[in-house]
Design an enzyme around this catalytic site. Structure first.
Site, PDB file in Angstrom:
ATOM      1  N   CYS A  33     -18.897 -37.410  96.334  1.00 44.05           N
ATOM      2  CA  CYS A  33     -17.613 -38.056  96.024  1.00 44.05           C
ATOM      3  C   CYS A  33     -17.789 -39.456  95.438  1.00 44.05           C
ATOM      4  O   CYS A  33     -16.876 -39.987  94.824  1.00 44.05           O
ATOM      5  CB  CYS A  33     -16.747 -38.144  97.273  1.00 44.05           C
ATOM      6  SG  CYS A  33     -16.253 -36.532  97.875  1.00 44.05           S
TER       7      CYS A  33
HETATM    8  N1  COA Z   1      -4.414 -27.172 112.135  1.00 45.36           N
HETATM    9  C1  COA Z   1      -4.067 -27.503 113.397  1.00 45.36           C
HETATM   10  N2  COA Z   1      -4.911 -28.108 114.260  1.00 45.36           N
HETATM   11  C2  COA Z   1      -6.149 -28.376 113.821  1.00 45.36           C
HETATM   12  C3  COA Z   1      -6.582 -28.034 112.530  1.00 45.36           C
HETATM   13  C4  COA Z   1      -5.658 -27.419 111.673  1.00 45.36           C
HETATM   14  N3  COA Z   1      -5.979 -27.083 110.417  1.00 45.36           N
HETATM   15  N4  COA Z   1      -7.865 -28.433 112.369  1.00 45.36           N
HETATM   16  C5  COA Z   1      -8.244 -28.979 113.533  1.00 45.36           C
HETATM   17  N5  COA Z   1      -7.213 -28.946 114.425  1.00 45.36           N
HETATM   18  C6  COA Z   1      -7.205 -29.429 115.802  1.00 45.36           C
HETATM   19  C7  COA Z   1      -8.593 -29.445 116.404  1.00 45.36           C
HETATM   20  O1  COA Z   1      -8.897 -28.190 116.965  1.00 45.36           O
HETATM   21  C8  COA Z   1      -8.464 -30.533 117.431  1.00 45.36           C
HETATM   22  O2  COA Z   1      -7.807 -30.012 118.573  1.00 45.36           O
HETATM   23  P1  COA Z   1      -8.194 -30.520 120.054  1.00 45.36           P
HETATM   24  O3  COA Z   1      -7.849 -31.965 120.068  1.00 45.36           O
HETATM   25  O4  COA Z   1      -7.333 -29.658 120.913  1.00 45.36           O
HETATM   26  O5  COA Z   1      -9.661 -30.270 120.190  1.00 45.36           O
HETATM   27  C9  COA Z   1      -7.507 -31.533 116.804  1.00 45.36           C
HETATM   28  O6  COA Z   1      -6.770 -30.793 115.817  1.00 45.36           O
HETATM   29  C10 COA Z   1      -8.210 -32.694 116.112  1.00 45.36           C
HETATM   30  O7  COA Z   1      -9.228 -32.167 115.259  1.00 45.36           O
HETATM   31  P2  COA Z   1     -10.193 -33.103 114.435  1.00 45.36           P
HETATM   32  O8  COA Z   1     -11.091 -32.250 113.587  1.00 45.36           O
HETATM   33  O9  COA Z   1     -10.836 -34.081 115.365  1.00 45.36           O
HETATM   34  O10 COA Z   1      -9.138 -33.841 113.493  1.00 45.36           O
HETATM   35  P3  COA Z   1      -9.205 -35.233 112.792  1.00 45.36           P
HETATM   36  O11 COA Z   1      -8.090 -36.061 113.246  1.00 45.36           O
HETATM   37  O12 COA Z   1     -10.575 -35.835 112.810  1.00 45.36           O
HETATM   38  O13 COA Z   1      -8.879 -34.828 111.266  1.00 45.36           O
HETATM   39  C11 COA Z   1     -10.041 -34.572 109.173  1.00 45.36           C
HETATM   40  C12 COA Z   1      -9.750 -33.973 110.553  1.00 45.36           C
HETATM   41  C13 COA Z   1     -11.015 -33.677 108.438  1.00 45.36           C
HETATM   42  C14 COA Z   1      -8.730 -34.650 108.392  1.00 45.36           C
HETATM   43  C15 COA Z   1     -10.595 -36.004 109.327  1.00 45.36           C
HETATM   44  O14 COA Z   1     -11.595 -36.029 110.319  1.00 45.36           O
HETATM   45  C16 COA Z   1     -11.160 -36.591 108.063  1.00 45.36           C
HETATM   46  O15 COA Z   1     -10.547 -36.581 107.007  1.00 45.36           O
HETATM   47  N6  COA Z   1     -12.322 -37.245 108.181  1.00 45.36           N
HETATM   48  C17 COA Z   1     -12.942 -37.928 107.070  1.00 45.36           C
HETATM   49  C18 COA Z   1     -13.559 -36.924 106.229  1.00 45.36           C
HETATM   50  C19 COA Z   1     -13.965 -37.445 104.891  1.00 45.36           C
HETATM   51  O16 COA Z   1     -13.507 -38.435 104.402  1.00 45.36           O
HETATM   52  N7  COA Z   1     -14.840 -36.736 104.298  1.00 45.36           N
HETATM   53  C20 COA Z   1     -15.273 -37.073 103.015  1.00 45.36           C
HETATM   54  C21 COA Z   1     -15.427 -35.801 102.319  1.00 45.36           C
HETATM   55  S1  COA Z   1     -16.003 -36.182 100.785  1.00 45.36           S
END
Ligand code: COA
Length: 373
Positions: free
Chosen positions: A156
């Site tokens: 990215c």
């Molecule tokens: N729908 C509903 N619930 C979901 C879900 C979905 N699609 N995906 C995950 N969950 C749930 C999980 O199971 C978890 O439940 P729990 O608390 O009961 O265990 C909860 O939501 C939180 O999950 P988590 O993966 O910790 O979410 P998050 O707040 O970290 O958000 C991202 C996920 C991917 C949006 C976030 O971590 C992110 O964007 N991180 C940065 C990534 C990035 O910039 N990457 C660069 C790529 S180039």
């Protein structure tokens, strides 16, 4: 030393868009189907039931509301769940090259330049259509550009790395003008069956013209005051697709050759890396963060961008200070920060300072500090 400037940008947006609700409906149909297929094992406790996704979660966790894709029907077909792309012969342009050329033509037009003015093309993006011949050389050929071209993959952060290479070439007189192209078909490496990340990517292509400030004919130019890059190894964002996959003695599971990440860890580790980089880069140029009119940040996660801007500015950023395009485009990898720049720079006045900052897998991060002329 020759002063370098960004004098034109271009954007290609695929015509089809998928809303969160459409995406979630498909994912949840897949969950129902899989759970029904494995009902006995789930009842016996030997398999875990898949959990449904939700639009509310997606918006809250990421800020993403929709994404453009090169093929909507394949992605939303519960039996396919990936884009379906026509196989092209060796005498036809690749899809990535076509998208890149479309963005490049717009960037050239905006810069008031033609192919004859460019002699360096970089394809800077997360995924190439093949190892060789280079995508950049294909784009160079399609545009009829003389000179040289090469590919660069810094995930990215590729846009910032590509712009630095272009700026260096122009400053040193190695290129009269350079074209940085960022074509991304992220829908091809996203695992649409993974609830944790099925919503995060979209497709697009961007392009940037870099040339000497003196003699630039564009009315829309930004002098590049400085660039800074940083990398730090991490497997928290990883894609194991590679040319040795077929040779590996133990075959990898199908989903190991697609994008995967530890989103939480990435969030926690990349925010300080990027805010420190931005703070140090601005300080080295004698610029106070408060004097930056606009931050064109990589578009992966809204909460992450707000936190980075807050750390750099010491307060919450306004929407004008850190424009958002990820709500409409999702994460388009290398194209994201350039899309934000392309769409949200017209109101900047001469003398305004802006920063383009891209970051992602590697980890990798880069900033480009510029001033509207
Ligand atoms: N729908 C509903 N619930 C979901 C879900 C979905 N699609 N995906 C995950 N969950 C749930 C999980 O199971 C978890 O439940 P729990 O608390 O009961 O265990 C909860 O939501 C939180 O999950 P988590 O993966 O910790 O979410 P998050 O707040 O970290 O958000 C991202 C996920 C991917 C949006 C976030 O971590 C992110 O964007 N991180 C940065 C990534 C990035 O910039 N990457 C660069 C790529 S180039």
């Amino acid at each position: 030393m020759i002063k370098a400037a960004i004098t034109g940008t271009g954007l290609y947006t695929p015509p089809q868009s998928i809303s969160n609700d459409e995406l979630v409906a498909c994912y949840n149909a897949y969950v129902e189907k899989k759970n029904a297929e494995r009902a006995e094992a789930i009842a016996a406790g030997s398999a875990e039931a898949l959990q449904p996704s939700s639009s509310e979660f997606i918006v809250k966790a990421s800020g993403i509301k929709a994404r453009y894709v090169v093929d909507k029907s394949g992605v939303l077909d519960v039996d396919i769940m990936r884009p379906r792309i026509a196989t092209r012969g060796n005498d036809e342009p690749s899809l990535l090259a076509e998208m890149g050329v479309s963005a490049a033509r717009q960037a050239l037009e905006r810069a008031g330049r033609t192919a004859a003015d460019i002699d360096f093309v970089i394809a800077a993006c997360s995924n190439m259509p093949r190892p060789y011949p280079a995508l950049a050389v294909e784009i160079q050929n399609l545009l009829g550009i003389q000179g040289y071209a090469y590919d660069m993959n810094v995930a990215c952060a590729s846009a910032a790395f590509g712009i630095q290479a272009a700026v260096d070439a122009v400053r040193l007189g190695n290129a009269r003008a350079a074209l940085v192209v960022n074509p991304e078909v992220c829908s091809g490496h996203l695992n649409w069956r993974n609830r944790d990340c099925h919503f995060i990517f979209g497709d697009a292509a961007t392009a940037v013209v870099v040339e000497p400030l003196d003699g630039a004919v564009s009315q829309d130019k930004f002098e590049v005051l400085g660039t800074r890059l940083q990398t730090q190894f991490s497997s928290n964002i990883r894609n194991n697709f590679g040319f040795l996959n077929e040779c590996e003695i133990t075959p990898r599971p199908w989903d190991d050759v697609l994008f995967r990440q530890e989103g939480r860890k990435v969030f926690k580790e990349v925010v300080p890396m990027v805010s420190d980089l931005l703070g140090a880069h601005l300080a080295s140029l004698g610029i106070e963060p408060a004097d930056v009119r606009r931050f064109f940040l990589h578009q992966a996660n809204l909460n992450m961008n707000e936190l980075i801007a807050r750390k750099v500015l010491g307060r919450d950023p306004s929407v004008e200070e850190a424009p958002v395009i990820l709500d409409e485009y999702a994460n388009t990898s290398s194209a994201g920060s350039v899309i934000a720049f392309h769409k949200h720079h017209a109101d900047l006045a001469p003398g305004d300072v802006a920063v383009l900052c891209a970051f992602g897998a590697g980890y990798s991060a880069g900033s480009v500090v510029m001033k509207r002329v």
